[in-house]
Design a protein around this motif. Sequence first.
Motif, PDB file in Angstrom:
ATOM      1  N   ASP A 135     -34.655  21.997 -54.110  1.00 16.38           N
ATOM      2  CA  ASP A 135     -35.492  23.099 -54.568  1.00 16.38           C
ATOM      3  C   ASP A 135     -36.939  22.909 -54.102  1.00 16.38           C
ATOM      4  OD1 ASP A 135     -35.736  25.512 -56.530  1.00 16.38           O
ATOM      5  OD2 ASP A 135     -37.429  24.182 -56.989  1.00 16.38           O
ATOM      6  N   THR A 157     -35.900  19.759 -48.014  1.00 17.39           N
ATOM      7  CA  THR A 157     -36.206  20.891 -48.894  1.00 17.39           C
ATOM      8  C   THR A 157     -35.739  22.216 -48.289  1.00 17.39           C
ATOM      9  OG1 THR A 157     -38.139  19.674 -49.696  1.00 17.39           O
ATOM     10  CG2 THR A 157     -38.074  22.030 -50.144  1.00 17.39           C
ATOM     11  N   ALA A 187     -39.690  22.270 -57.044  1.00 11.86           N
ATOM     12  CA  ALA A 187     -39.547  20.928 -57.608  1.00 11.86           C
ATOM     13  C   ALA A 187     -40.021  19.869 -56.611  1.00 11.86           C
ATOM     14  CB  ALA A 187     -38.091  20.672 -57.995  1.00 11.86           C
ATOM     15  N   ASN A 188     -39.621  19.999 -55.362  1.00 12.70           N
ATOM     16  CA  ASN A 188     -39.980  18.997 -54.362  1.00 12.70           C
ATOM     17  C   ASN A 188     -41.470  19.006 -54.040  1.00 12.70           C
ATOM     18  OD1 ASN A 188     -37.356  18.164 -54.356  1.00 12.70           O
ATOM     19  ND2 ASN A 188     -36.851  19.019 -52.353  1.00 12.70           N
ATOM     20  N   GLU A 247     -32.077  16.669 -54.459  1.00 16.86           N
ATOM     21  CA  GLU A 247     -32.791  17.879 -54.892  1.00 16.86           C
ATOM     22  C   GLU A 247     -33.343  18.614 -53.677  1.00 16.86           C
ATOM     23  OE1 GLU A 247     -33.604  20.816 -56.599  1.00 16.86           O
ATOM     24  OE2 GLU A 247     -33.197  19.294 -58.124  1.00 16.86           O
TER      25      GLU A 247
END
Length: 162
Positions: free
Chosen positions: A32, A160, A35-36, A30
């Motif tokens: 994003d 990220t 989100a992170n 992931e």
Amino acid sequence: MHDLVSVSGLPKPEQYAELVQQLRGLLEGERDSIANLANASALLYHSLEGLNWAGFYLHRGDELVLGPFQGKVACVRLALGRGVCGTAAASRTTQVVEDVHAFPGHIACDPASRSEIVVPLIQGDRLIGVLDIDSPQLSRFDAQDREGLEAFARVLLEATDF
């Protein structure tokens, strides 16, 4: 879904080593930023003892704007160079504050906060924002917290897209 491993009772260096490992697992696959940052703030807030706020402020123009966090509602906009967060962002150095009420220009988003640590998030030459953690305890944060949270921030920045 990820099960968090408790770091309670471990020496601080081991706590942060475990948190960095857990963060790597949370971020795997992931990239994003929202989100992170959301998962990173939840991980810190629910893993470290003695906190009342853990989250991020993101650099936007000449200010910091509230990002994902855990804790009570917070100030939305902070000027660069003002308060602990603004000082960390402007100086690009981690700020470890034993007593926020003794910090010149402290901005009291939560009057229960007594100590604070703020780690600037920098990718290359670009200021992304800051990781901000507050505690209702005086002198909650020290050099081991600084080292551990700076390592945590490096992993977050590498994994990220901002």
